[in-house]
Design an enzyme around this catalytic site. Sequence first.
Site, PDB file in Angstrom:
ATOM      1  CG  ASP A 285     -82.106  67.222  36.954  1.00 24.19           C
ATOM      2  OD1 ASP A 285     -81.232  67.869  36.343  1.00 24.19           O
ATOM      3  OD2 ASP A 285     -82.073  67.036  38.166  1.00 24.19           O
TER       4      ASP A 285
ATOM      5  CG  ASP B  68     -86.575  68.274  38.226  1.00 22.22           C
ATOM      6  OD1 ASP B  68     -86.531  67.184  38.868  1.00 22.22           O
ATOM      7  OD2 ASP B  68     -85.740  69.171  38.367  1.00 22.22           O
TER       8      ASP B  68
END
Length: 669
Positions: free
Chosen positions: A551, A595
């Site tokens: 991420d 994300d």
Amino acid sequence: MGKEELTLTKEYMKSLINCIVDPMVTTDLRGIITFLGEGTEEFLGYKNEEAIGRHISLFYKDGKEEAKRIMRALEKDGRIKNYEIVFISKDGREIPTLVSISFLRDAKGEITGTLGMARDISKMKRMEDALREREEFFSGTLNDMLTFVGVLEPTGKLIFVNNTPLLAAGIKLEDVVGKMFYDTYWWAYSEEAREVIKENIEACASGKTLVQEIQAHMADSLIWIEFSMHPIYDEKGKVKYLVPEGRDITERKRTENELKETRDFLERILESSTDSIVVTNMDGKITFANSGTKRMFGYGKEEVFETHISQYYAGGLEEAKRIGKIVKKEGRLHFGELDFIKKDRTPITLSMSYDLLRDKEGRAVGIVAIGKDVTEKKRIEIELRKIKDFLESVIEGSIDGITTLDNKGNITLASKGAEEMLGYKRGNILDTHISKYYVGGMGEARKIMKLVRKEGKLRNYETALITKDGRTIPISVSVSFLRDDKGEIISSLGIYKDITENKKLQKELEKLSITDNLTGLYNQRHFYNELKREVERAKRLKHPLSLLLFDVDRFKYYNDTYGHLEGDKVLYEVGKVVANSIRENVDSGYRYGGDEFVVVLPETDKDQALPVAERIRTSFNNNGLVDVTFSIGLVEYRLEYDLETFVRHADNAMYTAKRLGGDRITIHE
């Protein structure tokens, strides 16, 4: 005429023919027997199955030589009448026979065989022999056995009679002279004839001359006599004698009766015909019209007699003159279709044939015209032509490929759409096998036909064709059978729709359904489907498989500081970095959520996966963005992992990298 009506007519004709006592035989032009009347079996002893298929010379004493003589005479004169010949029966008897033979013709007037009628004249021959013997014995007697001349008194008493009736009756002159004429000879055996003679004597005695045909008995046989009686006067003009004369006309009456029966038989055939049969004289006036004409044109038969044929032609007098001129010159005319006018002025179309009628001297005496109503047939043909033209327009205007195949799979029709789809000219497509154009070849063609036979038709079956230039075209094909009026399969119809654009659209829709709109990477749902497939493949082949899960470090801070639009730009850049860092059509990248991202690396162990992870990390760091980096977890698949465990280990490795400060790669051991 309907099929049932035709069958009834045939059975009726067969019954009529079988009622004919005299033998009747038909042959083809080679002399092979094709039909025997029932009288033939009784006459010669042969059953139908014994004679049909054998040569007619089987029946002749002189065999094939006689058959040749008959055929030569038939070809010369067109028919043979009362020809004497000796037949041989099945049991070897010789039978003197009188035959009449004529040609058989079909509906077009073409000769198809012969028809022969025979009469046993054995008895007549024996009688002729006996008569000849008597004539030789009783010289001076009259030649005709029943020709007699007598002399009567006006009262009817017999004075004289010649020997012929005496000999025929088996009596002597002295036995009858002096007796009343109506009480002598054969009259006594017939009360009706006796009364007729009695009335004739009374009338003749008053000065009248009479001529009549009467029946009488002779030797227990019923005969016909042409009887006349006239008076002889004395010098004072008074009737002195009566002179009766008579001659046997039995054979003539028999012939007349046969002629009448034949004429009645032919008239019944003509009247039962559904076709129009009309006879005109040479001036074009109608002298005969059958019931078929009445039904067809709506006139009563009496209405058309003596009317001119031209009033029924749509082309009027000019048409009648033109046809009459041809028939008179050629002797016959077979006309395809001709238009007429019915009584109610509606049009009717007939298929016509004409023949010139001649008398026994060969002089033309009239024209016979036979017409078959083809109005409905013509209407149907026009409708079929319209339908055919419409279908051809549809087929030619269709962008789809359309073909028909015979029962072997060879192409018998190809539309313009098929020509354009395959890239071949239609002339090169016709007569080729359909399997030539399927990607799966003969196997695919057989598979499709098997499905059609199973279900009776096939709808929207997806397959692919190969074009002339080698391209593969995905298609949707629909196939159905074409059958004849008996329900038998005669061909099949195939419609081929190019679904290339549909397939592209379908792939695009599928891609949209599994792709993240912002990053261009696959979505989480597709990730699990593909991971499952790759795990099963790795297990099956025992090949390596690695997973990267990462991420964006400090993404929330970046998003809060620079705004959501700038945050979306970061995610967009992640998608570009991943797409540029992995192998096309081998590796795959996914937006796992928010994300978080995942990369699946088939055929890759952890040592090979590490450079890929590093390339992703450094490429992202070099894109000019500040305050954001990647924390990447790397794990290699092991056989004991299930799907959930595999992903969890990657997730744990990623969080370990974050705890260590981010911007790094952690490998799960």
